[in-house]
Scaffold this motif. Sequence first.
Motif, short mmCIF file in Angstrom:
data_model
loop_
_atom_site.label_atom_id
_atom_site.label_comp_id
_atom_site.label_asym_id
_atom_site.label_seq_id
_atom_site.Cartn_x
_atom_site.Cartn_y
_atom_site.Cartn_z
N ALA A 1 -3.94 6.59 -4.91
CA ALA A 1 -4.55 5.96 -3.45
C ALA A 1 -5.96 5.36 -3.69
O ALA A 1 -6.92 5.98 -3.47
CB ALA A 1 -4.58 7.13 -2.56
N TRP A 2 -5.96 4.27 -4.02
CA TRP A 2 -7.23 3.58 -4.36
C TRP A 2 -8.23 3.51 -2.94
O TRP A 2 -9.35 3.39 -3.03
CB TRP A 2 -7.04 2.13 -4.89
CG TRP A 2 -6.74 2.23 -6.64
CD1 TRP A 2 -5.47 1.86 -6.83
CD2 TRP A 2 -7.54 2.65 -7.42
NE1 TRP A 2 -5.73 2.05 -8.32
CE2 TRP A 2 -6.75 2.59 -8.61
CE3 TRP A 2 -8.94 3.02 -7.43
CZ2 TRP A 2 -7.66 2.67 -9.89
CZ3 TRP A 2 -9.46 3.46 -8.65
CH2 TRP A 2 -8.59 3.25 -9.75
N SER A 3 -7.62 3.32 -1.76
CA SER A 3 -8.32 3.42 -0.61
C SER A 3 -8.97 4.63 -0.51
O SER A 3 -10.01 4.66 0.55
CB SER A 3 -7.43 3.37 0.64
OG SER A 3 -6.42 4.54 0.66
N ASN A 4 -8.90 5.77 -1.42
CA ASN A 4 -9.83 6.87 -1.16
C ASN A 4 -10.74 6.91 -2.46
O ASN A 4 -11.41 8.08 -2.59
CB ASN A 4 -8.85 8.11 -1.20
CG ASN A 4 -8.21 8.27 0.20
OD1 ASN A 4 -7.13 7.64 0.46
ND2 ASN A 4 -8.67 9.35 0.87
N TYR B 1 1.16 3.62 -2.09
CA TYR B 1 0.58 4.97 -2.53
C TYR B 1 -0.54 5.52 -1.67
O TYR B 1 -1.28 6.35 -1.85
CB TYR B 1 0.06 4.73 -4.03
CG TYR B 1 1.29 4.13 -4.85
CD1 TYR B 1 2.46 5.05 -4.91
CD2 TYR B 1 1.11 3.09 -5.48
CE1 TYR B 1 3.49 4.62 -5.60
CE2 TYR B 1 2.36 2.59 -6.16
CZ TYR B 1 3.24 3.37 -6.33
OH TYR B 1 4.49 3.07 -7.18
N LYS B 2 -0.78 4.67 -0.38
CA LYS B 2 -1.72 5.29 0.56
C LYS B 2 -1.26 6.66 0.98
O LYS B 2 0.04 6.81 1.42
CB LYS B 2 -1.86 4.23 1.72
CG LYS B 2 -3.07 4.74 2.57
CD LYS B 2 -3.01 3.73 3.82
CE LYS B 2 -4.14 4.03 4.69
NZ LYS B 2 -3.86 5.28 5.43
N ARG C 1 0.77 -1.17 -0.13
CA ARG C 1 -0.02 -0.07 0.11
C ARG C 1 0.81 1.14 -0.11
O ARG C 1 0.77 2.13 0.78
CB ARG C 1 -0.93 0.07 1.12
CG ARG C 1 -2.00 -1.23 1.13
CD ARG C 1 -2.75 -1.14 2.39
NE ARG C 1 -3.97 -0.30 2.00
CZ ARG C 1 -4.59 0.49 3.24
NH1 ARG C 1 -4.61 0.01 4.47
NH2 ARG C 1 -5.49 1.40 2.88
N ASP D 1 -0.25 9.87 2.83
CA ASP D 1 0.47 9.87 4.25
C ASP D 1 0.37 11.36 4.84
O ASP D 1 0.46 12.32 4.16
CB ASP D 1 1.99 9.85 3.87
CG ASP D 1 2.71 10.00 5.40
OD1 ASP D 1 2.39 9.91 6.39
OD2 ASP D 1 4.05 10.24 5.13
#
Length: 654
Positions: free
Chosen positions: A120-123, A24-25, A22, A27
Amino acid sequence: MTRKYNPKEIEPKWQDRWEQDRIYKVDDNPNKPKWYFLTMFPYPSGRLHIGHWFMYAPPDAKARYLRMKGQNVFFPMGFDAFGLPAENAAIKHNLNPAKWTIDNMAYMRKEFRTMGASYAWSNEVITCDPKYYKWTQWLFIQFFKQGLAYRKKAPVDWCPKCNTSLAREQVKGEDRICDRCQTPVTKKDLDQWLFRITKYADELLDFSKIEWPERVRTLQTEWIGRSEGAEITFEVDSPVKQSITVFTTRPDTLFGATSLIIAPEHPFVEQITSTEQRQAVEDYINQTKRVTEIDRLATTREKTGVWTGAHAVHPFTKAKIQIWIADYVLMNYGTGAIMSVPAHDERDFAFAKKYNLPIPVVIEPPNWDGSALDEAYTGEGKLINSTQFDGKSSEEGKKAVTQALEELGQGRAAITYRLHDWLISRQRYWGAPIPMVHCRECGTVPVPEEQLPVLLPEVVEFLPTGESPLKLNKEFRITDCPECGGEAERDTDTMDTFVDSSWYWFRYLNPEKADGWIDTEKAVEWLPVDEYAGGIEHATMHLLYARFFTKALRDMGFVNHGEPFTRLFNQGLMLGEDGFKMSKSRGNVIDPDSQVEIYGADVFRTYLMFIGPWESGGPWSGQGIEGVVRFYRKVWNFILEPAEQSNAEATQEE
């Protein structure tokens, strides 16, 4: 590790590693300078074409570069997932638009992964997700409470055979025919919701706080079309006291007005048309309904019209002048009426010549000998044939004529705009339902915020009734009035998909937030967006709407800035190897998937980076991408082999 450069082995390995770690999450390190970097999110059409790659790959390279320089980069991605294509696919294949959309998004995520993009695929945000459109509906209600959302009758494109309203995409060709049944399209008035973007017209002309391309600023300025001049009231010569107001930027030419021309849709047309002219007027109105506003305004189009049989009275001379209708006058612009000054306006000159109307000169052209004009003189000069205003300059005349009109009670200084309010209603299913309820007792009231989202029903019928499929769903349509508790009906229109994309970058900050539309702490840290990238074709729609939304949200106290994107960059167009725009009919389309299969994503991305200036684009070159392949092999050999051997292999390859 392989001794030869083999992208099929190398790229999946590292793409898996990036995903597992992860890396590219985003920071949230306050010690690093932030950079909110954004590219326009795609519609889930099913696959990424080469235009997507050219838009997304270079910004991704810059995002990686900024991270390596120590910047805290936020680089999210999502899907603009509502819209007509999904609904058309549902009708064609007898499936739910949600399934078509979800399947396409899954495939496109895999393609983004193949691209090696550092999002940032988590967003991720998806506009058709109820977690997202709940807040689209909430924002609509806030706009309604502030008077920025309102309802009125407005024209739509209409197919009389299908008995349905049509989107712009469904009206085909210069003949304006329905793409379903090939029937000529007309105009029809329906109750529609609009956003009051015109309230921000002047502020939208101020670009001082953003670094945007000159071309985009020019397009928006021309689209808004601010004009200073005067409103002039002409009394209609009839037993019933009526008046028509026109706007002009040239009140100094008032004495050259030989007729009034009003839009065919003007509400006075029916009232003032004489019995003798009624059939001709009705025929002309029906003909006008077949023509787009863009075509009606085209400078190259022949100017046509019909006399109504009525007259108006000139405010100064008291002379009677004819009242005509003509399709080059639009009800949506200004007052829907103009004074025709043939000697000093090119359109009016052509119109007067066609219908043998008088062409008196009231602004003296340079070196004029008093003869009839061969063409309109549109410049400024000295007023002539204008009674007490003779001899004044145009600038003096504008002020003096306007002041005299004010004293007569027949005019005033005024500012008008080409921009008109944004019509957001769509008589379609696959969009965010408008969260309003219509009650016979209470009128139109918003759905209580605690009842949001108003969910789309999973099952609807797509029938050519001319109304939204939601109207056919009684379970959805019939509800209780939030104020009196009596039986009421939900609004069955859905919102224009540009509403969804007018605020999505706010939601990227915390897409899972359940108790508000925006994470205010993150908003202070990250907003506004530092850099936005995408196509210039959105200059007068998405980009203008995004600015309007941000300014409205600022005025409601929700954000502390008035511009959404500090910097904007527009990519150019990828052309075929023949130098023409790619199209299947020309046979010059390049398929990214096939190129990646042959060369790998890194080679393909690198070639796109060097094809030419990003803002210009350029033609594809098969020879050019082979050069990038050789470069990658050299780099690979240089790292893995002793210098002598590497140089020898490189020489052999060349």
